[in-house]
Motif scaffolding. Structure first.
Motif, PDB file in Angstrom:
ATOM      1  N   LEU A   1      -8.542  -1.714 -22.243  1.00 28.09           N
ATOM      2  CA  LEU A   1      -8.904   0.220 -22.605  1.00 28.09           C
ATOM      3  C   LEU A   1      -8.422   0.009 -21.192  1.00 28.09           C
ATOM      4  CD1 LEU A   1     -11.002   1.807 -23.135  1.00 28.09           C
ATOM      5  CD2 LEU A   1     -12.682   1.186 -21.831  1.00 28.09           C
ATOM      6  N   VAL A   2      -7.816   1.182 -21.844  1.00 36.52           N
ATOM      7  CA  VAL A   2      -6.829   1.393 -20.408  1.00 36.52           C
ATOM      8  C   VAL A   2      -7.163   2.584 -19.218  1.00 36.52           C
ATOM      9  CG1 VAL A   2      -3.851   2.584 -20.168  1.00 36.52           C
ATOM     10  CG2 VAL A   2      -4.339   1.035 -22.266  1.00 36.52           C
ATOM     11  N   ASN A   3      -6.721   2.933 -18.353  1.00 36.74           N
ATOM     12  CA  ASN A   3      -6.872   3.461 -16.973  1.00 36.74           C
ATOM     13  C   ASN A   3      -5.939   3.655 -16.144  1.00 36.74           C
ATOM     14  OD1 ASN A   3      -7.767   4.959 -15.098  1.00 36.74           O
ATOM     15  ND2 ASN A   3      -9.201   3.412 -14.494  1.00 36.74           N
ATOM     16  N   VAL A   4      -5.319   4.859 -16.732  1.00 36.67           N
ATOM     17  CA  VAL A   4      -4.211   4.890 -16.442  1.00 36.67           C
ATOM     18  C   VAL A   4      -3.437   5.132 -15.298  1.00 36.67           C
ATOM     19  CG1 VAL A   4      -1.776   6.770 -16.578  1.00 36.67           C
ATOM     20  CG2 VAL A   4      -3.054   6.226 -18.374  1.00 36.67           C
ATOM     21  N   GLU A   5      -4.893   5.797 -14.710  1.00 38.01           N
ATOM     22  CA  GLU A   5      -5.084   5.863 -12.767  1.00 38.01           C
ATOM     23  C   GLU A   5      -4.710   4.872 -12.256  1.00 38.01           C
ATOM     24  OE1 GLU A   5      -8.056   7.487  -9.248  1.00 38.01           O
ATOM     25  OE2 GLU A   5      -8.780   7.407 -11.446  1.00 38.01           O
ATOM     26  N   LEU A   6      -5.019   3.009 -12.463  1.00 43.00           N
ATOM     27  CA  LEU A   6      -5.050   2.527 -12.310  1.00 43.00           C
ATOM     28  C   LEU A   6      -3.263   1.932 -12.080  1.00 43.00           C
ATOM     29  CD1 LEU A   6      -7.000  -0.190 -13.844  1.00 43.00           C
ATOM     30  CD2 LEU A   6      -7.507   0.676 -12.129  1.00 43.00           C
ATOM     31  N   GLY A   7      -2.203   2.256 -13.099  1.00 45.19           N
ATOM     32  CA  GLY A   7      -0.769   2.202 -13.118  1.00 45.19           C
ATOM     33  C   GLY A   7      -0.335   2.936 -12.260  1.00 45.19           C
ATOM     34  N   GLU A   8      -0.564   4.819 -11.585  1.00 43.84           N
ATOM     35  CA  GLU A   8      -0.631   5.891 -11.726  1.00 43.84           C
ATOM     36  C   GLU A   8       0.057   5.654  -9.646  1.00 43.84           C
ATOM     37  OE1 GLU A   8      -0.558   8.828 -14.495  1.00 43.84           O
ATOM     38  OE2 GLU A   8      -2.075   8.607 -12.982  1.00 43.84           O
ATOM     39  N   ARG A   9      -2.026   5.021  -9.418  1.00 46.40           N
ATOM     40  CA  ARG A   9      -2.353   4.913  -8.136  1.00 46.40           C
ATOM     41  C   ARG A   9      -1.806   3.485  -7.714  1.00 46.40           C
ATOM     42  NH1 ARG A   9      -8.148   6.199  -6.927  1.00 46.40           N
ATOM     43  NH2 ARG A   9      -7.309   6.376  -4.361  1.00 46.40           N
ATOM     44  N   GLY A  10      -1.554   2.400  -8.246  1.00 48.12           N
ATOM     45  CA  GLY A  10      -1.361   1.080  -7.694  1.00 48.12           C
ATOM     46  C   GLY A  10      -0.237   0.694  -7.027  1.00 48.12           C
ATOM     47  N   ILE A  11       0.733   2.180  -8.172  1.00 49.09           N
ATOM     48  CA  ILE A  11       2.899   2.073  -7.427  1.00 49.09           C
ATOM     49  C   ILE A  11       2.688   3.061  -6.437  1.00 49.09           C
ATOM     50  CG2 ILE A  11       5.099   3.645  -8.467  1.00 49.09           C
ATOM     51  CD1 ILE A  11       4.935   0.358  -9.397  1.00 49.09           C
ATOM     52  N   GLU A  12       2.179   4.268  -6.568  1.00 44.93           N
ATOM     53  CA  GLU A  12       1.636   5.127  -5.122  1.00 44.93           C
ATOM     54  C   GLU A  12       1.063   3.897  -4.393  1.00 44.93           C
ATOM     55  OE1 GLU A  12      -0.738   7.622  -6.117  1.00 44.93           O
ATOM     56  OE2 GLU A  12       0.157   9.067  -7.616  1.00 44.93           O
ATOM     57  N   TYR A  13       0.521   2.960  -4.552  1.00 46.00           N
ATOM     58  CA  TYR A  13      -0.333   2.369  -3.432  1.00 46.00           C
ATOM     59  C   TYR A  13       1.306   1.154  -2.764  1.00 46.00           C
ATOM     60  CZ  TYR A  13      -4.915   3.906  -3.328  1.00 46.00           C
ATOM     61  OH  TYR A  13      -6.097   4.953  -3.814  1.00 46.00           O
ATOM     62  N   ILE A  14       1.658   0.356  -3.392  1.00 40.97           N
ATOM     63  CA  ILE A  14       2.646  -0.486  -3.320  1.00 40.97           C
ATOM     64  C   ILE A  14       3.892   0.685  -2.334  1.00 40.97           C
ATOM     65  CG2 ILE A  14       4.617  -1.598  -4.427  1.00 40.97           C
ATOM     66  CD1 ILE A  14       2.472  -2.121  -6.153  1.00 40.97           C
ATOM     67  N   ASP A  15       4.117   1.504  -2.515  1.00 39.36           N
ATOM     68  CA  ASP A  15       4.679   2.746  -2.557  1.00 39.36           C
ATOM     69  C   ASP A  15       5.114   2.534  -0.795  1.00 39.36           C
ATOM     70  OD1 ASP A  15       6.982   2.736  -4.605  1.00 39.36           O
ATOM     71  OD2 ASP A  15       6.028   4.310  -5.714  1.00 39.36           O
ATOM     72  N   ASP A  16       3.833   2.553  -0.962  1.00 39.46           N
ATOM     73  CA  ASP A  16       3.416   3.397   0.865  1.00 39.46           C
ATOM     74  C   ASP A  16       3.002   2.060   1.626  1.00 39.46           C
ATOM     75  OD1 ASP A  16       2.680   5.972   0.322  1.00 39.46           O
ATOM     76  OD2 ASP A  16       0.572   5.394  -0.550  1.00 39.46           O
TER      77      ASP A  16
END
Length: 236
Positions: free
Chosen positions: A51-66
């Motif tokens: 059950l996709v939550n796109v925010e998990l992918g978007e913010r996950g990459i943002e956090y990793i980039d940070d």
């Protein structure tokens, strides 16, 4: 939402410098999976599904980039997600990996973590799907382009039965690859097939055409692009 793979690889560029690349690929029996599930940067790769939550992918990459470790980044997002038990979330960064399959995902579901990669799937015909994806990637020739090997891995899972919802004929597939090298990524490192009955076959053909097109463009425009003067190449 079917199955995906995230990978990390270290390699030497043409000048002998150490580089790193990340890739993610996914396929499902629904259209346009590339708009929802795969996320990648020069610092990591993440796939969000079930059950996709796109925010998990978007913010996950943002956090990793940070600079946050992939395990800390994705776990913190799941902890704040009321629907976490319906999710599958996995990924890799420069140093580690993370896999999660919520208890309310639909079977067959599960995940697997190997050296520098993660695989996860749900609504599958069985565990053999993700095992085949993982083994095909792990045994792949590292001299071949990562995008090509990701398609091969998806194809292996598809051949084992893949997504079990055979009544859903409209399917899709996508891949994304990013590296730490300077310059633009080749065309074939960000591909989607949004609506088809043969997703792996069409993604493979799209890769072939994109790869050929990239080589042709480089042969014609490489010097002009370095000089930032494309008109000069067209005048030749």
């Amino acid at each position: 939402m079917t199955f995906s793979i995230c990978v990390r690889e270290e390699y030497e560029d043409e000048d002998g410098n150490e580089q790193r690349r990340f890739g993610v690929a996914v396929t499902t029996r629904l259209p346009a999976v590339g708009t929802l599930c795969p996320f990648v940067s020069e610092n990591g790769a993440v796939a969000t599904q079930s059950l996709v939550n796109v925010e998990l992918g978007e913010r996950g990459i943002e956090y990793i980039d940070d600079g946050l470790a992939v395990e800390d980044a994705l776990r913190s997002l799941l902890n704040a997600d009321d629907g976490a038990e319906n999710r599958q979330l996995h990924g890799v960064d420069a140093d580690g990996a993370f896999t999660f399959s919520g208890e309310e995902c639909h079977g067959w579901y599960g995940h697997r973590e190997g050296e520098n990669y993660t695989v996860a799937g749900n609504l599958l015909t069985g565990e053999a799907v993700i095992e085949s994806v993982a083994e095909t990637y792990a045994e792949s020739d590292r001299d071949a382009p990562l995008a090509q090997r990701l398609i091969d891995a998806l194809g292996a899972g598809y051949a084992e039965g893949g997504d079990k919802r055979e009544e859903l004929h409209v399917q899709s597939a996508a891949l994304k690859v990013r590296s730490t090298e300077d310059g633009d990524e080749p065309y074939y490192n960000d591909l989607r097939v949004d609506a088809t009955e043969t997703p792996i076959q069409e993604l493979r053909e799209t890769y072939r055409l994109a790869s050929d097109g990239f080589e042709q463009a480089m042969a014609r425009y490489e010097e002009a692009m370095e000089a930032d003067d494309l008109d000069a190449a067209d005048e030749e």
